[in-house]
Design a protein around this motif. Structure first.
Motif, mmCIF file in Angstrom:
data_model
loop_
_atom_site.group_PDB
_atom_site.id
_atom_site.type_symbol
_atom_site.label_atom_id
_atom_site.label_comp_id
_atom_site.label_asym_id
_atom_site.label_seq_id
_atom_site.Cartn_x
_atom_site.Cartn_y
_atom_site.Cartn_z
ATOM 1 N N PRO A 63 25.128 14.133 4.727
ATOM 2 C CA PRO A 63 24.923 12.572 5.046
ATOM 3 C C PRO A 63 23.492 12.586 5.742
ATOM 4 C CG PRO A 63 26.138 13.999 6.843
ATOM 5 C CD PRO A 63 25.793 14.958 5.503
ATOM 6 N N VAL A 64 23.054 11.368 5.974
ATOM 7 C CA VAL A 64 21.727 10.922 6.412
ATOM 8 C C VAL A 64 21.749 10.160 7.570
ATOM 9 C CG1 VAL A 64 19.702 9.657 6.073
ATOM 10 C CG2 VAL A 64 20.607 10.826 4.244
ATOM 11 N N THR A 65 21.491 10.283 8.712
ATOM 12 C CA THR A 65 21.542 9.710 10.036
ATOM 13 C C THR A 65 20.311 8.733 10.084
ATOM 14 O OG1 THR A 65 20.428 11.164 11.312
ATOM 15 C CG2 THR A 65 22.406 11.758 11.122
ATOM 16 N N LEU A 66 20.566 7.837 11.003
ATOM 17 C CA LEU A 66 19.598 6.750 11.284
ATOM 18 C C LEU A 66 18.328 7.446 11.539
ATOM 19 C CD1 LEU A 66 21.540 4.047 12.882
ATOM 20 C CD2 LEU A 66 20.680 3.908 10.654
ATOM 21 N N ALA A 67 18.476 8.437 12.457
ATOM 22 C CA ALA A 67 17.263 9.102 12.859
ATOM 23 C C ALA A 67 16.303 9.784 11.703
ATOM 24 C CB ALA A 67 17.525 10.268 14.014
ATOM 25 N N ASP A 156 23.081 3.955 17.317
ATOM 26 C CA ASP A 156 22.729 5.201 17.836
ATOM 27 C C ASP A 156 22.121 5.944 16.735
ATOM 28 O OD1 ASP A 156 23.276 7.047 20.498
ATOM 29 O OD2 ASP A 156 23.432 8.353 18.748
ATOM 30 N N GLN A 157 21.113 6.589 17.142
ATOM 31 C CA GLN A 157 20.260 7.283 15.895
ATOM 32 C C GLN A 157 20.994 8.428 15.466
ATOM 33 O OE1 GLN A 157 17.002 6.129 14.833
ATOM 34 N NE2 GLN A 157 18.014 4.527 15.671
ATOM 35 N N SER A 158 22.264 8.931 15.992
ATOM 36 C CA SER A 158 22.848 9.966 15.386
ATOM 37 C C SER A 158 23.875 9.487 14.667
ATOM 38 C CB SER A 158 23.534 10.712 16.612
ATOM 39 O OG SER A 158 24.570 9.959 17.323
ATOM 40 N N GLU A 159 24.220 8.146 14.321
ATOM 41 C CA GLU A 159 25.067 7.696 13.322
ATOM 42 C C GLU A 159 24.786 8.052 12.063
ATOM 43 O OE1 GLU A 159 25.989 3.491 14.012
ATOM 44 O OE2 GLU A 159 25.615 3.646 16.332
ATOM 45 N N GLU A 160 25.801 8.176 11.273
ATOM 46 C CA GLU A 160 25.557 8.710 9.925
ATOM 47 C C GLU A 160 25.848 7.270 9.086
ATOM 48 O OE1 GLU A 160 28.438 11.520 8.844
ATOM 49 O OE2 GLU A 160 27.646 13.198 9.822
ATOM 50 N N ILE A 161 24.987 7.379 7.766
ATOM 51 C CA ILE A 161 24.805 6.108 7.275
ATOM 52 C C ILE A 161 25.855 6.072 6.075
ATOM 53 C CG2 ILE A 161 23.314 4.902 5.198
ATOM 54 C CD1 ILE A 161 20.980 5.793 6.704
ATOM 55 N N LEU A 162 26.552 4.869 6.117
ATOM 56 C CA LEU A 162 27.705 4.568 5.157
ATOM 57 C C LEU A 162 27.062 4.070 3.681
ATOM 58 C CD1 LEU A 162 30.542 4.653 4.282
ATOM 59 C CD2 LEU A 162 30.528 2.255 5.571
#
Length: 203
Positions: A63-67, A156-162
């Motif tokens: 996964p890719v996170t917002l950060a 939150d920067q830890s959220e995973e991109i859907l």
């Protein structure tokens, strides 16, 4: 570089392919080949609440996170302009976490990046749109920054991109016409050649 100055694309979706259906998904009306033979998908609003939605991210092995996301971009041209609603914008949706803070029925956060109200648009000009003033990948094109941000949800920067998409406003004027030829994004600390740069082919 391609002959038009764009970095070599790392993916391609042909308009006539079945995979194109998952990219333009709920877009109404469906995109078509450009009537002037240019590369890309041409979309024109005929009426009502029609809008363009091109989804260009699906999670792979990791996964890719917002950060971890550094930039989003698309290359295309705005063929008609009467208001900022005539110009496409970026939307990021993150995965639900089920803790009562999810902002939507199928996503946690929704982050929108659109052009500033005073942005200069040259009609019919091939342009790179991105969320940062220093575009990556750099292209020898006119550049417009989409840095007006609207956030729904925790973000939150830890959220995973859907998923990530390029969209138009359903309130855009009838006759809004847009050609998009490349979409992509860049992850932080990743070599440029490894980042998706997807050609939307009219074939």
């Amino acid at each position: 570089m391609n002959s038009d100055g764009m970095p070599i694309h790392t993916g391609k979706v042909s308009l006539s392919s079945t995979s194109a259906l998952s990219v333009y998904a709920d877009t109404m009306p469906a995109p078509m080949q450009d009537d002037n033979g240019r590369e890309g998908w041409l979309w024109e609003k005929a009426g009502g609440l029609e809008k363009l939605n091109y989804y260009f991210y699906g999670e792979g092995r990791f996964p890719v996170t917002l950060a971890e996301l550094e930039n989003l971009f698309f290359v295309g041209s705005v063929e008609t302009y009467s208001a900022t609603t005539s110009v496409p914008f970026f939307v990021i949706y993150t995965k639900m976490q089920g803790d009562g803070q999810d902002a939507g029925s199928w996503y946690r956060s929704k982050i929108t990046y659109s052009i500033a109200t005073n942005a200069q648009i040259t009609l019919g000009m091939k342009t790179q749109f991105s969320i940062h003033s220093n575009p990556s990948p750099p292209c020898p094109l006119e550049h417009v920054v989409c840095n007006r941000t609207t956030v729904v949800g925790p973000n939150d920067q830890s959220e995973e991109i859907l998923t990530m998409s390029v969209q138009t406003d359903s309130a855009a004027p009838v006759g809004t016409k847009v050609l998009i030829s490349y979409v992509g994004y860049k992850e932080r600390n990743r070599h440029a050649i490894a980042n998706p740069n997807i050609l939307l082919s009219g074939n």
